[in-house]
Design a protein around this motif. Sequence first.
Motif, PDB file in Angstrom:
ATOM      1  N   LEU A 259      75.977  61.846  66.221  1.00  0.00           N
ATOM      2  CA  LEU A 259      76.586  61.014  67.254  1.00  0.00           C
ATOM      3  C   LEU A 259      77.540  61.830  68.123  1.00  0.00           C
ATOM      4  CD1 LEU A 259      77.334  57.766  65.184  1.00  0.00           C
ATOM      5  CD2 LEU A 259      75.551  58.076  66.907  1.00  0.00           C
ATOM      6  N   VAL A 260      78.307  62.729  67.478  1.00  0.00           N
ATOM      7  CA  VAL A 260      79.227  63.576  68.236  1.00  0.00           C
ATOM      8  C   VAL A 260      78.459  64.522  69.152  1.00  0.00           C
ATOM      9  CG1 VAL A 260      80.961  65.414  68.037  1.00  0.00           C
ATOM     10  CG2 VAL A 260      81.037  63.455  66.484  1.00  0.00           C
ATOM     11  N   VAL A 261      77.411  65.151  68.618  1.00  0.00           N
ATOM     12  CA  VAL A 261      76.622  66.105  69.403  1.00  0.00           C
ATOM     13  C   VAL A 261      75.939  65.408  70.578  1.00  0.00           C
ATOM     14  CG1 VAL A 261      74.562  67.585  69.329  1.00  0.00           C
ATOM     15  CG2 VAL A 261      76.276  67.734  67.518  1.00  0.00           C
ATOM     16  N   GLU A 262      75.398  64.218  70.338  1.00  0.00           N
ATOM     17  CA  GLU A 262      74.677  63.515  71.404  1.00  0.00           C
ATOM     18  C   GLU A 262      75.621  63.088  72.530  1.00  0.00           C
ATOM     19  OE1 GLU A 262      70.895  63.098  71.259  1.00  0.00           O
ATOM     20  OE2 GLU A 262      71.922  64.808  70.367  1.00  0.00           O
ATOM     21  N   ARG A 263      76.854  62.773  72.191  1.00  0.00           N
ATOM     22  CA  ARG A 263      77.818  62.381  73.233  1.00  0.00           C
ATOM     23  C   ARG A 263      78.182  63.565  74.122  1.00  0.00           C
ATOM     24  NH1 ARG A 263      80.413  59.194  68.989  1.00  0.00           N
ATOM     25  NH2 ARG A 263      80.072  56.977  69.369  1.00  0.00           N
ATOM     26  N   PRO A 268      70.894  65.040  76.140  1.00  0.00           N
ATOM     27  CA  PRO A 268      70.704  64.573  74.756  1.00  0.00           C
ATOM     28  C   PRO A 268      69.301  64.040  74.506  1.00  0.00           C
ATOM     29  CG  PRO A 268      71.953  62.974  76.015  1.00  0.00           C
ATOM     30  CD  PRO A 268      71.824  64.191  76.889  1.00  0.00           C
ATOM     31  N   ILE A 269      68.843  64.223  73.271  1.00  0.00           N
ATOM     32  CA  ILE A 269      67.539  63.683  72.904  1.00  0.00           C
ATOM     33  C   ILE A 269      67.597  62.158  72.883  1.00  0.00           C
ATOM     34  CG2 ILE A 269      67.996  63.737  70.408  1.00  0.00           C
ATOM     35  CD1 ILE A 269      65.101  64.514  69.990  1.00  0.00           C
ATOM     36  N   ALA A 270      68.770  61.610  72.624  1.00  0.00           N
ATOM     37  CA  ALA A 270      68.976  60.159  72.655  1.00  0.00           C
ATOM     38  C   ALA A 270      70.318  59.888  73.325  1.00  0.00           C
ATOM     39  CB  ALA A 270      68.950  59.585  71.242  1.00  0.00           C
ATOM     40  N   ASP A 271      70.283  59.435  74.565  1.00  0.00           N
ATOM     41  CA  ASP A 271      71.509  59.188  75.318  1.00  0.00           C
ATOM     42  C   ASP A 271      72.147  57.881  74.829  1.00  0.00           C
ATOM     43  OD1 ASP A 271      73.494  58.686  77.212  1.00  0.00           O
ATOM     44  OD2 ASP A 271      72.396  59.776  78.757  1.00  0.00           O
ATOM     45  N   LEU A 272      73.268  57.999  74.126  1.00  0.00           N
ATOM     46  CA  LEU A 272      73.911  56.840  73.511  1.00  0.00           C
ATOM     47  C   LEU A 272      74.591  55.931  74.530  1.00  0.00           C
ATOM     48  CD1 LEU A 272      75.505  58.644  70.433  1.00  0.00           C
ATOM     49  CD2 LEU A 272      73.276  57.527  70.596  1.00  0.00           C
ATOM     50  N   GLN A 273      74.736  56.393  75.766  1.00  0.00           N
ATOM     51  CA  GLN A 273      75.384  55.566  76.783  1.00  0.00           C
ATOM     52  C   GLN A 273      74.606  54.282  77.051  1.00  0.00           C
ATOM     53  OE1 GLN A 273      78.424  56.259  78.054  1.00  0.00           O
ATOM     54  NE2 GLN A 273      78.436  58.032  76.680  1.00  0.00           N
ATOM     55  N   VAL A 274      73.278  54.351  76.903  1.00  0.00           N
ATOM     56  CA  VAL A 274      72.464  53.172  77.220  1.00  0.00           C
ATOM     57  C   VAL A 274      72.703  52.044  76.223  1.00  0.00           C
ATOM     58  CG1 VAL A 274      70.690  54.588  78.312  1.00  0.00           C
ATOM     59  CG2 VAL A 274      70.462  53.997  75.898  1.00  0.00           C
ATOM     60  N   LEU A 275      73.264  52.377  75.049  1.00  0.00           N
ATOM     61  CA  LEU A 275      73.506  51.350  74.036  1.00  0.00           C
ATOM     62  C   LEU A 275      74.606  50.387  74.454  1.00  0.00           C
ATOM     63  CD1 LEU A 275      73.266  53.432  70.738  1.00  0.00           C
ATOM     64  CD2 LEU A 275      71.474  52.160  71.922  1.00  0.00           C
ATOM     65  N   ARG A 276      75.355  50.741  75.501  1.00  0.00           N
ATOM     66  CA  ARG A 276      76.396  49.838  75.978  1.00  0.00           C
ATOM     67  C   ARG A 276      75.805  48.612  76.655  1.00  0.00           C
ATOM     68  NH1 ARG A 276      80.780  54.108  78.643  1.00  0.00           N
ATOM     69  NH2 ARG A 276      81.251  55.255  76.701  1.00  0.00           N
ATOM     70  N   ARG A 277      74.544  48.658  77.023  1.00  0.00           N
ATOM     71  CA  ARG A 277      73.866  47.513  77.618  1.00  0.00           C
ATOM     72  C   ARG A 277      73.246  46.670  76.510  1.00  0.00           C
ATOM     73  NH1 ARG A 277      73.942  47.028  83.439  1.00  0.00           N
ATOM     74  NH2 ARG A 277      74.930  48.956  84.140  1.00  0.00           N
ATOM     75  N   PRO A 278      73.701  45.435  76.297  1.00  0.00           N
ATOM     76  CA  PRO A 278      73.159  44.604  75.211  1.00  0.00           C
ATOM     77  C   PRO A 278      71.644  44.440  75.294  1.00  0.00           C
ATOM     78  CG  PRO A 278      75.148  43.605  76.115  1.00  0.00           C
ATOM     79  CD  PRO A 278      74.803  44.759  77.011  1.00  0.00           C
TER      80      PRO A 278
END
Length: 492
Positions: A259-263, A268-278
Amino acid sequence: MQTAKNTGIQPEPGPDDAPSEAGPQPVPLVAALGLALFSGIYLMVAEVPILPLIARQLGAGSIVLGWTFAVQMLVVGVSGPLLGRLGDAWGRRRTLLLTLSGAVLGTLVVITFVNVPAFLIGRGLQALPVAAIPVVFSSVRDALPARRIPVAVSVLGLVPTTGVGITAVTVGALTGDDYRLPFGVGAVLAVAALVWVARVVPEGTRYRDGHTDVAGAVLLVVWVVALLLTVSHGHDWGWTSPRVLGLIALATAGLALWLVVERRARAPIADLQVLRRPAVLLLLVLAALTNAAFQGITLLASLFQQTPTKYGFGFGFTPFQVGLMTLVISAGALCAIPLGAWLTSAFGAKTTMWVGSLLTALGALLWIPLHGSPVMYAVTALLSGLGGMFIAGKAVVLMQIAPPGQYGVSLGMTYVMTNVGGSFGATVLGVIMATHMIPGTMHPSESAYSIGYLVIGLCALVGAVIGLLLPTRGMGSLDEVSPHGAPATAVH
């Protein structure tokens, strides 16, 4: 995938970067890419009709069979985004040749070494051409004039659906008392595809920014594999044993570090920013659950159909007969294409998505009372195949709900979650089979299949409910989606 224009990254011309009009002929190009894609589908599906034979030759149980599915899903999920970026930076043709070479190497490992570790390693390598599907379609976009792209994409889009049925029947017909012959045929297909791709597929536009998130990919594999090992062996090793506790600690630490590396990763292989959208988060959960159901059905169907009738259930099918039954699922998937298109046009992609999940759930849950007859079993298989319309609905919904300019990263996250979900589905079903065996045999009991199909049905049913609950406020229409794939209207 972003272009040089909207990222500020300038393409680096390659030796084959001629204008589309002067590029390769459409028919040879599509045929070469189609063969590359089919060879990957063949190698991934080849084990389905012969799972009991593989188990006997390897001396393996249901947990190992579950792992063969899990390894492939994990390879596809992790390497897919990396191969897409590698194709951008290194060239489409080189990337496709790399994946096909890996598939050939993997097949040689499977054929040469008859043991579980070698089989799992080989199966992982054999999944690489399927992971390169984004590169296949990018090659079409780069090489063909715009007017020819829709037809080419439609033709290539049929390869996975039809390839599953063709492969199952072919493998069933070829199989004798050794599982290695069908894989040998797959190696020949991959070599033929490799030669043809080298001759007719251009390198395409290359981009100077070829950054790939290798650290994120490695950490993703570490924590997912640690968690899968915990799930698959916790019952045998003991949930409080040092090995299981160590795996849990490794999975937890790996996830936290990932999670730290992806941020912080640039790409990133998985952009965690998109998870902010329900809406996007719900779609990811839905994709993981539904693919877990699909993989579970594939694993259980082959084993059940080949269970000897002397145990009071099963059909005692040969691998060829299993292949014929697989055609029923493929037929359902083919019918799902026009049916899904009609549902999307008439009621919207969200409806197509949750109806597909619901049909998958019905196919699994109806299996429990109807599995005594091959004909009724075929009905449940047809329903499962029709559930494939979920895939098309998911793709369109993602276009409509992804934040502006983030369709590509949302697609990448969906790709990862879908395949990680499939890995867990196969692993959990393998554990259920292994813990409910007929005494003194290597065959799962009838109750094991009932529990397995119940779990599958519930996963798909939860997916259908999530699809119904997916927020529609602010969801854009297809007319509002920009030509580059990013929706013009986002969820607010």
